[in-house]
Design an enzyme around this catalytic site. Structure first.
Site, short mmCIF file in Angstrom:
data_model
loop_
_atom_site.label_atom_id
_atom_site.label_comp_id
_atom_site.label_asym_id
_atom_site.label_seq_id
_atom_site.Cartn_x
_atom_site.Cartn_y
_atom_site.Cartn_z
N VAL A 23 0.90 -1.41 0.14
CA VAL A 23 0.06 0.17 0.05
C VAL A 23 0.79 1.30 0.01
CG1 VAL A 23 -0.32 -0.04 2.63
CG2 VAL A 23 -2.10 1.10 1.13
N GLU A 123 -11.65 -2.98 16.70
CA GLU A 123 -10.61 -3.74 17.12
C GLU A 123 -9.85 -3.28 18.23
OE1 GLU A 123 -7.93 -3.84 13.63
OE2 GLU A 123 -9.29 -5.01 12.40
N HIS A 244 1.42 -10.19 17.30
CA HIS A 244 -0.08 -10.31 17.06
C HIS A 244 -0.35 -11.36 18.23
CE1 HIS A 244 -4.22 -10.55 15.69
NE2 HIS A 244 -4.26 -9.44 15.09
N ARG A 293 -3.20 -4.44 21.71
CA ARG A 293 -2.71 -5.62 21.43
C ARG A 293 -1.52 -6.14 22.34
NH1 ARG A 293 -1.83 -5.33 15.22
NH2 ARG A 293 -4.23 -5.41 15.12
N HIS A 352 4.58 -9.90 14.23
CA HIS A 352 3.24 -9.20 13.21
C HIS A 352 3.84 -7.86 12.67
CE1 HIS A 352 -0.42 -8.61 11.73
NE2 HIS A 352 -0.67 -7.44 12.26
N ARG A 387 2.00 -0.28 17.97
CA ARG A 387 0.77 0.40 16.94
C ARG A 387 -0.59 0.07 17.16
NH1 ARG A 387 -1.67 -1.89 12.56
NH2 ARG A 387 -0.38 -3.79 12.71
C1 SIN Z 1 -5.81 -7.84 12.44
O1 SIN Z 1 -6.73 -7.81 11.62
O2 SIN Z 1 -6.13 -8.32 13.65
C2 SIN Z 1 -4.64 -7.07 12.02
C3 SIN Z 1 -4.79 -5.58 11.94
C4 SIN Z 1 -3.54 -4.90 12.05
O3 SIN Z 1 -2.47 -5.48 12.14
O4 SIN Z 1 -3.66 -3.57 11.99
#
Ligand code: SIN
Length: 542
Positions: A23, A123, A244, A293, A352, A387
């Protein structure tokens, strides 16, 4: 310093060379074309092989009712644990909605609700529904598709696939004026060549392959960050490797890229349980399973230590129409005999995202003139120590556009590279497995002085495995080696726990460490480190 490689056998020229086709690289290339400059887009494998197409959750942007860039800013700062650069966060969240609208104008199609509005989900760490998604859990694939279609329709963007970037070329005055690349091609552009350019943009994505298990594809070997280090640029925040929390556990021997179970699954009601069936995130954080996270990854690691298990469980059985909402995840689960509608899903943290990278300013400049970095390759300061979920595709969109504008406004003339007088080195690809195992053992979710020093000792031993046989595997392995060393050095230096850096021997966050660590390499290959104060509002509660 440079990678040992044959001398360039061919030359290409473009106003701007963009390295990477995720991206960030694609957005930068397209925006540069708005100024009628020529672009050479270099990508290591096939053009769609990078991380972007694997992104599940989506893109965070304050587009929904009751949301605002201010609220998005606050959530980003909270997740970043006191190390975000406020101006970078402000740019991200305030320019984000427009960047998303531009992406839609370029052809990306996002999922909508029954009323036809863009469907927004939640999220970890987000206090509002603000995540756009496409194809349920195939957001990155849609973003990649739309941008690649736009690139392929633009004759001003030349694409070279199967091209690994090696090193920067510099003028006598030290400005970057191109790169050397190795192409597995045919005809005139085969083998090592040089690309001369008026600006060089590194958009090579992440470095997850430094670890044994990662959500990143095999191409994520941090080639851009390693190049920048060898070119003398500062990297920062590299100790903040984000793990992650919920990556599908594929068994003890599983290595390399592992399937992600998006946070959006928890956003839609799934929750974590341990072997005893206890919902262990309750009481750990007010947002429970939707805490930032790093907090969830730490607690999962703690639960795994307590129970001696290799994973915990995700209970997604309450989610209606799971296979339609999360088709990619459903397919991954089915491959290992798990049906998310009836079974608990085994999950464990895996590497991740690199919150740090090449230190850049708000226009993507690295500390070396002529060299830009964007996306996961860069450290804009927007992510701090951790992040916020789904801020990464957004960062590529926002900062890619800014870099393009900066380049167009300040483009120098072509200059010839000075003779390369730096020393070269190359490590044998045979060390890759040991390097990854050492990093996973000693520099993972939980670290200590002892574990990090042991890792550094292993790395020092692996450095003896030099080789004269230059090939893709050796170049990548040498890049991984440099990055692993930078990560471990920074993790040792930061004697506190913060965000995704968790030191067992320094469990508290320290106000002494409200600063980021910069690492760089001197001309003779010695590591240098420095710190940069961060002015942030530490009163923001996590
Ligand atoms: C996820 O879908 O959990 C990952 C999204 C991310 O890493 O920002």
């Amino acid at each position: 310093m440079r990678l040992r490689a044959p001398l360039p056998g061919w030359t290409a020229k473009a106003d701007v060379v963009v390295i990477g086709s995720g991206v960030a690289g694609l957005t930068t290339a397209l925006q540069i074309r708005a100024h009628n400059l020529s672009v050479l887009l270099v990508t290591k494998s096939f053009i769609d092989a990078g991380s972007t197409k694997w992104a599940q959750g989506g893109i965070a942007a304050a587009l929904g009712p009751g949301d605002s860039p201010d609220q998005h800013e606050k959530d980003t700062l909270v997740a970043g644990a006191g190390l975000c650069d406020l101006p970078a966060v402000k740019v991200l969240v305030s320019e984000g909605p427009e960047a998303v609208r531009k992406l839609i104008a370029r052809g990306a199609v996002f999922d909508t609700s029954e009323t036809g509005e863009i469907a927004l989900t939640r999220e970890g760490g987000h206090l509002r529904n603000r995540i756009l998604h496409a194809g349920g859990d195939a957001t990155g694939a849609e973003v990649s598709r739309a941008l690649l279609a736009a690139v392929s329709n633009d004759p001003g963007i030349e694409v070279i696939e199967h091209a690994l970037v090696l090193d920067a070329l510099k003028t006598k005055a030290g400005r970057v004026c191109g790169v050397t690349i190795h192409v597995i091609g045919e005809g005139t552009r085969d083998g090592v060549g040089q690309v001369l350019a008026r600006a060089v943009v590194l958009a090579t994505g992440g470095l997850g392959q430094v670890y044994s298990q990662t959500t990143n594809p095999s191409v994520s070997t941090g080639d851009g960050v390693a190049l920048a280090l060898r070119a003398g640029a500062d990297v920062a925040d590299v100790e903040f490797i984000q793990f992650h929390p919920t990556v599908l556990y594929m068994g003890e021997g599983s290595r390399g890229q592992q399937p992600l179970i998006s946070e959006a699954v928890r956003g839609e009601g799934a929750f974590l349980v341990n072997d005893r069936g206890e919902r262990f995130m309750r009481g750990v954080h007010p947002l429970a399973d939707l805490a930032p996270r790093d907090i969830v990854a730490k607690e999962i690691s703690r639960q795994m230590q307590l129970t001696g298990s290799h994973h915990v469980w995700l209970d997604a059985r309450s989610i209606k129409d799971f296979s339609e909402r999360f088709p990619t995840i459903n397919a991954s689960c089915k491959e290992i005999g798990i049906n998310p509608v009836t079974d608990l899903i085994p999950v464990a943290p895996a590497s991740h995202y690199a919150s740090g990278g090449v230190r850049t300013d708000l226009n993507g400049h690295s500390s070396v003139p002529g060299l830009y970095a964007v996306g996961e390759t860069a450290c804009t300061g927007a992510h701090g120590a951790n992040r916020l979920a789904s801020n990464s595709l957004l960062e590529g969109l926002v900062f890619g556009a800014r870099i393009a504008e900066d380049i167009a406004a300040n483009l120098p003339e072509y200059e010839d590279p000075a003779p390369q007088d730096s020393f070269d080195f190359l490590l044998s690809p045979s060390i890759r497995g040991e390097l990854q195992r050492a990093m996973s053992k000693g520099a993972s979710v939980v670290r200590s002085k002892e574990s990090l020093q042991e890792t550094l000792t292993t790395l020092a031993k692996l450095k003896n495995a030099s080789t004269i046989f230059a090939n893709l595997d050796a170049w990548e392995t040498t890049n991984l080696y440099l990055l692993a060393t930078a990560i471990v050095r920074s993790a040792l230096e930061r004697t506190e726990s913060r965000g995704s850096h968790w030191r067992e021997d320094f469990p508290e966050t320290s106000s002494e460490w409200t600063k980021r660590i910069h690492q760089s390499l001197s001309k003779n290959g010695d590591w240098k480190s420095a710190t940069e104060e961060v002015f942030n509002d530490l009163s923001i509660a996590r």
